[in-house]
Scaffold this active site. Structure first.
Site, short mmCIF file in Angstrom:
data_model
loop_
_atom_site.label_atom_id
_atom_site.label_comp_id
_atom_site.label_asym_id
_atom_site.label_seq_id
_atom_site.Cartn_x
_atom_site.Cartn_y
_atom_site.Cartn_z
N HIS A 18 -0.30 -57.70 -3.53
CA HIS A 18 -0.69 -56.54 -4.34
C HIS A 18 -2.07 -56.03 -3.94
O HIS A 18 -3.05 -56.73 -4.10
CB HIS A 18 -0.69 -56.99 -5.81
CG HIS A 18 -0.99 -55.91 -6.78
ND1 HIS A 18 -2.14 -55.91 -7.53
CD2 HIS A 18 -0.29 -54.80 -7.13
CE1 HIS A 18 -2.13 -54.85 -8.33
NE2 HIS A 18 -1.03 -54.16 -8.10
N HIS A 60 -6.23 -47.15 -5.05
CA HIS A 60 -5.51 -47.21 -6.32
C HIS A 60 -5.85 -46.07 -7.26
O HIS A 60 -4.98 -45.45 -7.87
CB HIS A 60 -5.78 -48.55 -7.02
CG HIS A 60 -5.10 -48.67 -8.35
ND1 HIS A 60 -5.65 -48.20 -9.52
CD2 HIS A 60 -3.88 -49.16 -8.69
CE1 HIS A 60 -4.82 -48.41 -10.53
NE2 HIS A 60 -3.73 -49.00 -10.04
O1 G3P Z 1 2.90 -51.05 -8.04
C1 G3P Z 1 3.03 -52.15 -8.88
C2 G3P Z 1 1.77 -52.25 -9.62
O2 G3P Z 1 0.76 -52.20 -8.67
C3 G3P Z 1 1.66 -51.10 -10.57
O3 G3P Z 1 0.43 -51.04 -11.15
O4 G3P Z 1 -1.70 -49.91 -11.43
O5 G3P Z 1 -1.55 -51.89 -9.94
O6 G3P Z 1 -0.56 -49.74 -9.23
P1 G3P Z 1 -0.90 -50.63 -10.40
CA CA Z 2 0.64 -50.26 -7.19
#
Ligand code: G3P
Ligand code: CA
Length: 268
Positions: A18, A60
């Site tokens: 992530h 992000h």
């Molecule tokens: O994309 C999955 C997760 O990353 C969604 O939340 O805010 O971290 O992009 P975010």
């Molecule tokens: Ca994401």
């Protein structure tokens, strides 16, 4: 992460790094993605924003403030302006116990630079962020995917997935190229439930769903799986949560610590 077997197989648990291995390195930098590879994540997760001059970059937030030394909206900045920013020092300040001198001065990568660095030896889990702010984002993403020869494979062997909270963005991708494997991210403010109608609607264009792991329960996971959708909850950072979700039958998950998930999977 250099797995040759088709990955979109429900029996293969996907380990999605992530924002890269963002528990250890500044998110959405090449260093963080590299670490995701080193720690054997199956996919590099990339959030996309688009610059004033139409370039897709890995970030992000809509604003550069949190993850760089700059201020303002990506949509108001050119790529040249974005490239002036330091995308690593904030991490050293926020997480002194993880700080490294090499993080100082890291640059915000473009999507093309990520593909140039990791090529077709890696897999990518790409999110269209704030698509309503960036008209043409989906077309530009498809252009870049085509340029780097990522398009044209069938879903099980695809080198990438496209995810979004925006159903509109996913429907647009699907209309532009129905071969692109899509995952519908889902945001719930309370305990998550999903109806047969919602599942049927999502199955029209997507191969899976991505809810917050905090909102779901065993019944939710089982219902999604019985309907042959993949389910990749986000963002799971403790072994205890990983174990529980695997027990419920998820087909993968997003984590800032791909090494932790691999340790859990080895114990299975
Ligand atoms: O994309 C999955 C997760 O990353 C969604 O939340 O805010 O971290 O992009 P975010
Ligand atoms: Ca994401």
């Amino acid at each position: 992460a250099k797995l040759q077997a088709p990955l979109l197989n429900p029996n293969k648990i996907l380990n999605v790094a992530h924002r890269g291995a963002s528990g250890y390195a500044p998110e959405h930098t090449l260093v963080s993605y590299e670490l995701g590879e080193d720690l054997h994540g199956d996919y590099i997760e990339i959030d996309l924003q688009m610059t004033k001059d139409g370039v897709l970059i890995a970030m992000h937030d809509e604003k550069v403030d949190r993850t760089t030394n700059g201020t303002g909206y990506v949509k108001d900045m050119t790529l040249a302006e974005i490239k002036q920013l330091d995308a690593g020092s904030w991490f050293n300040e926020a997480y002194p116990e993880q700080a490294k001198a090499e993080y100082v001065g890291l640059k915000v990568p473009t999507l093309e630079e990520v593909f140039q660095e990791f090529g077709r030896g890696a897999r990518y889990y790409i999110e269209t962020k704030a698509p309503e702010v960036y008209p043409g984002m989906e077309e530009e993403l498809l252009r870049v995917l085509t340029k780097y020869k990522m398009i044209g494979q069938n879903a099980p062997s695809s080198k990438f997935l496209v995810q979004s909270f925006s159903q509109e963005s996913l429907l647009k991708m699907h209309a532009l190229n129905p071969k692109v494997p899509l995952v519908q991210l889902l945001s719930y403010s309370g305990p998550a439930t999903i109806t047969d109608e919602q599942i049927a609607e999502i199955k029209e264009y997507a191969i899976g769903v991505g809810p917050s792991f905090k909102r779901i329960d065993r019944a939710y996971v089982e219902k999604v799986r019985e309907n042959d959708l993949l389910i990749h909850p986000y963002t799971v950072n403790t072994k205890e949560d990983m174990e529980r979700l695997l027990d419920w039958g998820v087909t993968g998950m997003f984590t800032n610590y791909p090494d932790l998930l691999n340790e859990v999977l080895k114990g299975k």
